[in-house]
Design a protein around this motif. Structure first.
Motif, PDB file in Angstrom:
ATOM      1  N   ASP A   1      45.575  44.248  38.135  1.00  0.00           N
ATOM      2  CA  ASP A   1      45.848  44.205  39.570  1.00  0.00           C
ATOM      3  C   ASP A   1      45.762  42.817  40.192  1.00  0.00           C
ATOM      4  OD1 ASP A   1      46.217  46.930  39.423  1.00  0.00           O
ATOM      5  OD2 ASP A   1      44.203  47.413  40.138  1.00  0.00           O
ATOM      6  N   THR A   2      44.916  41.939  39.623  1.00  0.00           N
ATOM      7  CA  THR A   2      44.737  40.613  40.227  1.00  0.00           C
ATOM      8  C   THR A   2      45.174  39.485  39.303  1.00  0.00           C
ATOM      9  OG1 THR A   2      42.478  40.191  39.441  1.00  0.00           O
ATOM     10  CG2 THR A   2      42.716  41.493  41.478  1.00  0.00           C
ATOM     11  N   HIS A   3      45.439  39.828  38.036  1.00  0.00           N
ATOM     12  CA  HIS A   3      45.822  38.839  37.024  1.00  0.00           C
ATOM     13  C   HIS A   3      44.708  37.820  36.786  1.00  0.00           C
ATOM     14  CE1 HIS A   3      49.783  40.606  37.052  1.00  0.00           C
ATOM     15  NE2 HIS A   3      49.747  40.541  38.369  1.00  0.00           N
ATOM     16  N   ASN A   4      43.459  38.276  36.943  1.00  0.00           N
ATOM     17  CA  ASN A   4      42.277  37.460  36.668  1.00  0.00           C
ATOM     18  C   ASN A   4      41.464  38.114  35.559  1.00  0.00           C
ATOM     19  OD1 ASN A   4      42.090  35.244  38.807  1.00  0.00           O
ATOM     20  ND2 ASN A   4      42.533  37.075  40.029  1.00  0.00           N
ATOM     21  N   VAL A   5      40.960  37.284  34.656  1.00  0.00           N
ATOM     22  CA  VAL A   5      40.136  37.781  33.560  1.00  0.00           C
ATOM     23  C   VAL A   5      38.681  37.818  34.011  1.00  0.00           C
ATOM     24  CG1 VAL A   5      39.308  37.311  31.221  1.00  0.00           C
ATOM     25  CG2 VAL A   5      41.700  36.886  31.806  1.00  0.00           C
ATOM     26  N   ALA A   6      38.034  38.925  33.760  1.00  0.00           N
ATOM     27  CA  ALA A   6      36.613  39.066  34.074  1.00  0.00           C
ATOM     28  C   ALA A   6      35.852  39.406  32.803  1.00  0.00           C
ATOM     29  CB  ALA A   6      36.397  40.170  35.107  1.00  0.00           C
ATOM     30  N   GLU A   7      34.747  38.727  32.587  1.00  0.00           N
ATOM     31  CA  GLU A   7      33.853  39.113  31.501  1.00  0.00           C
ATOM     32  C   GLU A   7      33.113  40.374  31.937  1.00  0.00           C
ATOM     33  OE1 GLU A   7      29.924  36.521  32.659  1.00  0.00           O
ATOM     34  OE2 GLU A   7      31.424  35.575  31.392  1.00  0.00           O
ATOM     35  N   GLY A   8      32.395  40.988  31.017  1.00  0.00           N
ATOM     36  CA  GLY A   8      31.688  42.231  31.335  1.00  0.00           C
ATOM     37  C   GLY A   8      30.756  42.108  32.521  1.00  0.00           C
ATOM     38  N   ALA A   9      29.891  41.094  32.492  1.00  0.00           N
ATOM     39  CA  ALA A   9      28.950  40.906  33.600  1.00  0.00           C
ATOM     40  C   ALA A   9      29.683  40.602  34.898  1.00  0.00           C
ATOM     41  CB  ALA A   9      27.961  39.792  33.270  1.00  0.00           C
ATOM     42  N   GLY A  10      30.823  39.931  34.786  1.00  0.00           N
ATOM     43  CA  GLY A  10      31.600  39.592  35.971  1.00  0.00           C
ATOM     44  C   GLY A  10      32.345  40.769  36.561  1.00  0.00           C
ATOM     45  N   ALA A  11      32.567  41.793  35.766  1.00  0.00           N
ATOM     46  CA  ALA A  11      33.271  42.985  36.246  1.00  0.00           C
ATOM     47  C   ALA A  11      32.318  44.111  36.637  1.00  0.00           C
ATOM     48  CB  ALA A  11      34.233  43.487  35.165  1.00  0.00           C
ATOM     49  N   ALA A  12      31.044  43.958  36.340  1.00  0.00           N
ATOM     50  CA  ALA A  12      30.073  45.036  36.578  1.00  0.00           C
ATOM     51  C   ALA A  12      29.959  45.412  38.049  1.00  0.00           C
ATOM     52  CB  ALA A  12      28.710  44.658  36.011  1.00  0.00           C
ATOM     53  N   SER A  13      29.970  44.427  38.940  1.00  0.00           N
ATOM     54  CA  SER A  13      29.846  44.769  40.361  1.00  0.00           C
ATOM     55  C   SER A  13      31.081  45.519  40.854  1.00  0.00           C
ATOM     56  CB  SER A  13      29.591  43.520  41.209  1.00  0.00           C
ATOM     57  OG  SER A  13      30.671  42.620  41.131  1.00  0.00           O
ATOM     58  N   PHE A  14      32.265  45.152  40.331  1.00  0.00           N
ATOM     59  CA  PHE A  14      33.474  45.903  40.681  1.00  0.00           C
ATOM     60  C   PHE A  14      33.396  47.320  40.122  1.00  0.00           C
ATOM     61  CE2 PHE A  14      37.828  47.322  39.793  1.00  0.00           C
ATOM     62  CZ  PHE A  14      38.307  47.359  41.089  1.00  0.00           C
ATOM     63  N   ALA A  15      32.877  47.455  38.891  1.00  0.00           N
ATOM     64  CA  ALA A  15      32.718  48.787  38.293  1.00  0.00           C
ATOM     65  C   ALA A  15      31.809  49.651  39.163  1.00  0.00           C
ATOM     66  CB  ALA A  15      32.159  48.677  36.876  1.00  0.00           C
ATOM     67  N   ALA A  16      30.748  49.053  39.681  1.00  0.00           N
ATOM     68  CA  ALA A  16      29.831  49.799  40.555  1.00  0.00           C
ATOM     69  C   ALA A  16      30.519  50.201  41.854  1.00  0.00           C
ATOM     70  CB  ALA A  16      28.586  48.958  40.842  1.00  0.00           C
ATOM     71  N   ALA A  17      31.272  49.276  42.442  1.00  0.00           N
ATOM     72  CA  ALA A  17      31.992  49.595  43.683  1.00  0.00           C
ATOM     73  C   ALA A  17      33.038  50.678  43.437  1.00  0.00           C
ATOM     74  CB  ALA A  17      32.644  48.335  44.249  1.00  0.00           C
ATOM     75  N   TRP A  18      33.710  50.601  42.297  1.00  0.00           N
ATOM     76  CA  TRP A  18      34.731  51.609  41.967  1.00  0.00           C
ATOM     77  C   TRP A  18      34.067  52.975  41.792  1.00  0.00           C
ATOM     78  CZ3 TRP A  18      39.707  51.793  42.579  1.00  0.00           C
ATOM     79  CH2 TRP A  18      40.443  52.806  41.942  1.00  0.00           C
ATOM     80  N   GLN A  19      32.904  52.982  41.162  1.00  0.00           N
ATOM     81  CA  GLN A  19      32.164  54.231  40.961  1.00  0.00           C
ATOM     82  C   GLN A  19      31.812  54.865  42.314  1.00  0.00           C
ATOM     83  OE1 GLN A  19      27.738  54.876  39.722  1.00  0.00           O
ATOM     84  NE2 GLN A  19      28.849  54.260  37.887  1.00  0.00           N
TER      85      GLN A  19
END
Length: 96
Positions: free
Chosen positions: A44-62
């Motif tokens: 969706d954003t064409h940006n690469v996120a490492e696991g720790a960098g994507a965790a807050s988005f995963a929480a918001a998505w949840q």
């Protein structure tokens, strides 16, 4: 662990003391949710996120249903993801 950049054996009590008064709750995410967040962010954003960098988005998505209509900020960082891990995540490997 996909979000190994967040791993710690013992939480720092001084940090918890600073954060606790400002927290409503803590959201726990799985490696599967983190991997899905990594895939969504890249798609969706064409940006690469490492696991720790994507965790807050995963929480918001949840918690997206309870966050509906609100402005939500999330940290995105990706400098530490190695190419093999990223390839496995993007190929929806059963590992995550």
């Amino acid at each position: 662990v996909l979000a190994d950049g967040m791993a710690c054996r013992v939480a720092d009590q001084a940090a918890l003391d600073v954060l606790a008064p400002h927290l409503d709750h803590i959201v726990q995410v799985t490696d599967t949710e983190v991997a899905e967040a990594m895939r969504m962010l890249l798609a969706d954003t064409h940006n690469v996120a490492e696991g720790a960098g994507a965790a807050s988005f995963a929480a918001a998505w949840q918690e997206r249903a309870s966050l509906k209509g609100q402005v939500v900020g999330s940290t995105l960082c990706g400098g530490n993801v190695d190419s093999q891990t990223l390839a496995e995540v993007l190929n929806r490997s059963s590992r995550f």
